[in-house]
Scaffold this motif. Structure first.
Motif, PDB file in Angstrom:
ATOM      1  N   LEU A   1       2.674   2.583  -2.089  1.00 42.14           N
ATOM      2  CA  LEU A   1       3.891   2.662  -2.910  1.00 42.14           C
ATOM      3  C   LEU A   1       3.563   3.126  -4.331  1.00 42.14           C
ATOM      4  CD1 LEU A   1       5.806  -0.371  -1.416  1.00 42.14           C
ATOM      5  CD2 LEU A   1       6.374   2.049  -1.154  1.00 42.14           C
TER       6      LEU A   1
ATOM      7  N   THR B   1       3.984  -4.948   6.182  1.00 44.31           N
ATOM      8  CA  THR B   1       5.188  -5.578   6.756  1.00 44.31           C
ATOM      9  C   THR B   1       4.998  -5.812   8.245  1.00 44.31           C
ATOM     10  OG1 THR B   1       6.534  -4.255   5.251  1.00 44.31           O
ATOM     11  CG2 THR B   1       7.674  -5.224   7.145  1.00 44.31           C
ATOM     12  N   HIS B   2       4.462  -4.755   8.904  1.00 42.72           N
ATOM     13  CA  HIS B   2       4.458  -4.698  10.363  1.00 42.72           C
ATOM     14  C   HIS B   2       3.180  -5.247  10.980  1.00 42.72           C
ATOM     15  CE1 HIS B   2       7.690  -2.107   9.114  1.00 42.72           C
ATOM     16  NE2 HIS B   2       6.851  -1.219   8.613  1.00 42.72           N
TER      17      HIS B   2
ATOM     18  N   VAL C   1      13.855   1.262   7.974  1.00 43.39           N
ATOM     19  CA  VAL C   1      12.836   1.054   9.017  1.00 43.39           C
ATOM     20  C   VAL C   1      13.457   0.798  10.386  1.00 43.39           C
ATOM     21  CG1 VAL C   1      10.863   0.350   7.595  1.00 43.39           C
ATOM     22  CG2 VAL C   1      12.566  -1.356   8.213  1.00 43.39           C
TER      23      VAL C   1
ATOM     24  N   ARG D   1       7.497   0.088  13.534  1.00 44.41           N
ATOM     25  CA  ARG D   1       8.070  -0.428  12.273  1.00 44.41           C
ATOM     26  C   ARG D   1       9.194  -1.429  12.540  1.00 44.41           C
ATOM     27  NH1 ARG D   1       5.759   3.115   8.378  1.00 44.41           N
ATOM     28  NH2 ARG D   1       5.469   5.167   9.293  1.00 44.41           N
TER      29      ARG D   1
ATOM     30  N   PRO E   1       0.786  -1.229   0.000  1.00 49.11           N
ATOM     31  CA  PRO E   1       0.000   0.000   0.000  1.00 49.11           C
ATOM     32  C   PRO E   1       0.821   1.285   0.000  1.00 49.11           C
ATOM     33  CG  PRO E   1      -0.185  -1.146   2.108  1.00 49.11           C
ATOM     34  CD  PRO E   1       0.470  -2.084   1.146  1.00 49.11           C
TER      35      PRO E   1
ATOM     36  N   ALA F   1       3.268  -0.947   4.673  1.00 50.30           N
ATOM     37  CA  ALA F   1       2.768  -0.980   6.057  1.00 50.30           C
ATOM     38  C   ALA F   1       2.371  -2.394   6.504  1.00 50.30           C
ATOM     39  CB  ALA F   1       1.597  -0.023   6.208  1.00 50.30           C
TER      40      ALA F   1
HETATM   41  C1  DQA Z   1       8.307   0.903   3.634  1.00 49.06           C
HETATM   42  C2  DQA Z   1       8.430   1.092   5.140  1.00 49.06           C
HETATM   43  C3  DQA Z   1       7.098   0.843   5.818  1.00 49.06           C
HETATM   44  O1  DQA Z   1       7.236   1.012   7.222  1.00 49.06           O
HETATM   45  C4  DQA Z   1       6.066   1.820   5.319  1.00 49.06           C
HETATM   46  O2  DQA Z   1       4.806   1.558   5.903  1.00 49.06           O
HETATM   47  C5  DQA Z   1       5.966   1.862   3.847  1.00 49.06           C
HETATM   48  C6  DQA Z   1       7.182   1.736   3.041  1.00 49.06           C
HETATM   49  C7  DQA Z   1       9.606   1.260   2.901  1.00 49.06           C
HETATM   50  O3  DQA Z   1       9.738   0.869   1.741  1.00 49.06           O
HETATM   51  O4  DQA Z   1      10.455   1.957   3.454  1.00 49.06           O
HETATM   52  O5  DQA Z   1       4.900   2.075   3.291  1.00 49.06           O
HETATM   53  O6  DQA Z   1       8.049  -0.473   3.387  1.00 49.06           O
END
Ligand code: DQA
Length: 144
Positions: free
Chosen positions: A11, A78-79, A103, A110, A9, A76
């Protein structure tokens, strides 16, 4: 060799969203760089971006029998997403995690990466270069 490059999301808003963190280049600039790198490495890439967790899970599942490896920046999710972690584990394809920003130096929320637990390589805080390094790694290790 076929590599799926997945982006989560927001990106799609690269270049617009928080340029101090993610830079001034757009998602289509990123796609062009990835395609150029893939051509040089002699691998096929499929680029997919979604703002929806279930879509990302569906696309990971579709990779089974279709792609040989996955580069993923779940953004996002990811977390938060155990579903994406489980999907990566379910298909069992070699995967590399990418984050444009570092991160490890950002907010406490994060600091956990669920998807990263199913990835064998991690490129964090290298900007767009992280995707290119991830492709190089997977093509080098699993390419013909
Ligand atoms: C991200 C880091 C994530 O914490 C964030 O929510 C993103 C982008 C990064 O590419 O640095 O959307 O994955």
């Amino acid at each position: 060799m076929k590599i799926l490059v997945l982006n989560g999301p927001n990106l799609n808003l690269l270049g617009i969203r928080e340029p101090g963190i993610y830079g001034n280049n757009s998602y289509s600039d990123l796609c062009a760089l990835i395609r150029e790198k893939a051509a040089r490495l002699g691998v096929e890439v499929c680029l997919y971006q979604s703002n929806h967790e279930g879509d990302l899970v569906d696309r990971i599942q579709q990779a089974l029998g279709q792609e040989d490896a996955i580069v993923i920046n779940p953004a996002a999710y990811t977390h938060t997403s155990i579903a994406i972690l489980d999907a990566l584990k379910a298909v069992g394809l070699p995967a590399a995690e990418v984050h444009i920003s570092d991160v490890t130096r950002r907010e406490p929320f994060r600091q956990i990466s669920y998807a990263g637990m199913a990835c064998e390589a991690h490129y964090i805080g290298l900007g767009f270069e992280g995707y290119l390094k991830a492709l190089e790694y997977l093509a080098g290790k699993y390419g013909a």
